[in-house]
Write an enzyme that holds these catalytic residues in place. Sequence first.
Site, PDB file in Angstrom:
ATOM      1  CB  VAL A  26     -19.651 -19.700  32.485  1.00  0.00           C
ATOM      2  CG1 VAL A  26     -20.679 -19.272  33.515  1.00  0.00           C
ATOM      3  CG2 VAL A  26     -19.799 -18.892  31.203  1.00  0.00           C
ATOM      4  CD  GLU A 166     -21.319 -14.933  33.955  1.00  0.00           C
ATOM      5  OE1 GLU A 166     -21.773 -15.309  35.044  1.00  0.00           O
ATOM      6  OE2 GLU A 166     -20.779 -13.812  33.795  1.00  0.00           O
ATOM      7  NE  ARG A 169     -16.318  -8.058  28.580  1.00  0.00           N
ATOM      8  CZ  ARG A 169     -15.627  -6.964  28.851  1.00  0.00           C
ATOM      9  NH1 ARG A 169     -15.283  -6.152  27.899  1.00  0.00           N
ATOM     10  NH2 ARG A 169     -15.255  -6.685  30.091  1.00  0.00           N
ATOM     11  CB  CYS A 306     -20.707 -16.097  22.937  1.00  0.00           C
ATOM     12  SG  CYS A 306     -20.179 -16.901  24.434  1.00  0.00           S
ATOM     13  CE  LYS A 367     -12.752 -11.894  23.990  1.00  0.00           C
ATOM     14  NZ  LYS A 367     -13.694 -11.203  24.827  1.00  0.00           N
ATOM     15  NE  ARG A 374     -14.854 -22.233  21.656  1.00  0.00           N
ATOM     16  CZ  ARG A 374     -15.653 -22.075  22.693  1.00  0.00           C
ATOM     17  NH1 ARG A 374     -16.759 -22.775  22.791  1.00  0.00           N
ATOM     18  NH2 ARG A 374     -15.356 -21.211  23.646  1.00  0.00           N
TER      19      ARG A 374
HETATM   20  C1  UDX Z   1     -19.536 -12.104  24.238  1.00  0.00           C
HETATM   21  C2  UDX Z   1     -20.325 -11.064  25.062  1.00  0.00           C
HETATM   22  O1  UDX Z   1     -19.640  -9.799  25.032  1.00  0.00           O
HETATM   23  C3  UDX Z   1     -20.499 -11.550  26.473  1.00  0.00           C
HETATM   24  O2  UDX Z   1     -21.285 -10.613  27.203  1.00  0.00           O
HETATM   25  C4  UDX Z   1     -21.191 -12.902  26.424  1.00  0.00           C
HETATM   26  O3  UDX Z   1     -21.401 -13.417  27.693  1.00  0.00           O
HETATM   27  C5  UDX Z   1     -20.369 -13.875  25.600  1.00  0.00           C
HETATM   28  O4  UDX Z   1     -20.191 -13.356  24.298  1.00  0.00           O
HETATM   29  P1  UDX Z   1     -16.975 -12.780  23.972  1.00  0.00           P
HETATM   30  O5  UDX Z   1     -17.398 -13.725  22.912  1.00  0.00           O
HETATM   31  O6  UDX Z   1     -16.007 -13.271  25.004  1.00  0.00           O
HETATM   32  O7  UDX Z   1     -18.227 -12.214  24.790  1.00  0.00           O
HETATM   33  O8  UDX Z   1     -16.269 -11.558  23.226  1.00  0.00           O
HETATM   34  P2  UDX Z   1     -16.498 -10.005  22.989  1.00  0.00           P
HETATM   35  O9  UDX Z   1     -15.467  -9.259  23.708  1.00  0.00           O
HETATM   36  O10 UDX Z   1     -17.887  -9.589  23.210  1.00  0.00           O
HETATM   37  O11 UDX Z   1     -16.172  -9.935  21.417  1.00  0.00           O
HETATM   38  C6  UDX Z   1     -16.902 -10.746  20.500  1.00  0.00           C
HETATM   39  C7  UDX Z   1     -16.372 -10.618  19.106  1.00  0.00           C
HETATM   40  O12 UDX Z   1     -16.731  -9.365  18.532  1.00  0.00           O
HETATM   41  C8  UDX Z   1     -14.858 -10.721  18.961  1.00  0.00           C
HETATM   42  O13 UDX Z   1     -14.569 -11.540  17.852  1.00  0.00           O
HETATM   43  C9  UDX Z   1     -14.415  -9.292  18.717  1.00  0.00           C
HETATM   44  O14 UDX Z   1     -13.220  -9.223  17.997  1.00  0.00           O
HETATM   45  C10 UDX Z   1     -15.597  -8.752  17.937  1.00  0.00           C
HETATM   46  N1  UDX Z   1     -15.775  -7.290  18.043  1.00  0.00           N
HETATM   47  C11 UDX Z   1     -16.136  -6.718  19.219  1.00  0.00           C
HETATM   48  C12 UDX Z   1     -15.639  -6.480  16.915  1.00  0.00           C
HETATM   49  O15 UDX Z   1     -15.330  -6.991  15.835  1.00  0.00           O
HETATM   50  N2  UDX Z   1     -15.871  -5.145  17.032  1.00  0.00           N
HETATM   51  C13 UDX Z   1     -16.222  -4.565  18.190  1.00  0.00           C
HETATM   52  O16 UDX Z   1     -16.416  -3.340  18.208  1.00  0.00           O
HETATM   53  C14 UDX Z   1     -16.370  -5.376  19.322  1.00  0.00           C
END
Ligand code: UDX
Length: 476
Positions: A26, A166, A169, A306, A367, A374
Amino acid sequence: MKQKEIVDLNNSNNTPAVSIVGVGYVGLTLAAILSNAGIKTYAVDIDKDKIDIIKKGKSYFFEPGLNEFVKEGIESKKLIPTTNYKAAIENSDITFICVGTPSNPDGSVNLDFVFKSVKSILENIKSDLIIVQKSTVPVGTGKRIKKMIDKYNSKDININLISSPEFLREGSAVFDTIFPDRIIVGGNSKKAIKKVVALYEKIDNFAKNVKQNDFMEYALLYTNRKRNEDLASFFKRVIETDLESSELIKVTANSFLALKISFANSVSRLCAQNRAKTADVMVGIGSDHRIGKSFLTPGLGYGGGCFPKDVAGMINYANSYNFSFNILDEAVKINETQVYFAISKIKKLLGEDLRNKKAAFLGLSYKPGTSDVRKSQASRLLRKILDRGMAVFVYDPQAISEAKKKISHKNLTYIDNIKDVFKKADIIILATEWNEFVDFDYSKITKDMNSLNFFDGRGVIDEDKIKELGFNFIGF
Ligand code: UDX
């Protein structure tokens, strides 16, 4: 005591100076973008190694597009990395707290870094300052910070606290910082809120000249947005509120998204019983605008720094009021058991006994677009199949070095080139949906494999095409 000139952000000759405390995903991203938007930005961290790398014009972690903005910030001298709180705080009008808030073993949030930074900021204050709290914290943290601040407020110095969570992602941190869906600014002082909003507006002005390029690669993953032109105008995206509501918006948003994913994963378990196509069901329900298609992609489940932490924090916060947020407990349970559901699918392809079966394992990060492992469901699945005696060759475009620090096993081999991962494999297990895996030409490696089985743990592979190559296929 010398007062700083009152900052009028509508006057472009009088731009504020900003400091950012904590140079993680961030903090460093925000510092890089602000400096590119023409704002003098101090990036403060107690970790000298990180600061030294940033001084060389680079990020110390992988994040698409970030290196270019850090480099530009350093070259223009607008981005000033430092370990020196004094210089940064004395010279800034607005300071952002962007430090980590890890989970305690009981799921509560560890706020030590937040309070330490507040203390360091306050010890170095010489004139008026707006402190913007951006770290993800439980509701009520702002109130505790305010108590600390109030001791330092005097007739000479006016310190204001704003909460501005914030939502960036990992993997699209740059895009999300430049083109945010919404901008939450919470606090008690209308004047301070206005100043912070005016600062964000500078980023929005800068956004108008930013070309869409490689930092976009994963930016629109899981979203309905096609491009940034789908965004409403800047002021329509600004939500002004109080400290507590602002704090609650962040953890509630992440908890709700986690809930959506676990809902989709439950539906996929049901679909497995009756052979319905989960993807079609999700498109069907997501096309209802009241529901929306985002975050309904079933698969191994959510991970990262997160979601797991924020959901645990939300449950813990509810418990502190003797309120059981059962629906979130269930979302966590579904996510945790999703890897066992995946293993049952792998067994459908390979049989009950996985011992000595060889897997070509694609993906380690939680992802695509990040090297972060983590709470990665991919890494969890990897551990579980190693426990069950499988031999695994694993490849990931970015996360191998981070994974090596955490997972080692006599039956595990890390592979640097995707082409070499398939040799003698009994199954391909796709665990992270990197584009490299989706676009890969699997016809080229069928002859390298021992038998043709494919488990798509992320629901991204075209089933008909892969079956045409002779693979037995199971996805979500
Ligand atoms: C998330 C929030 O989206 C973001 O707004 C916040 O500030 C921080 O946390 P992030 O952890 O970077 O962001 O990843 P994100 O793209 O949201 O995906 C989170 C997880 O969900 C990943 O492991 C992803 O693989 C999983 N996911 C997401 C699914 O399994 N299915 C989906 O449809 C969407």
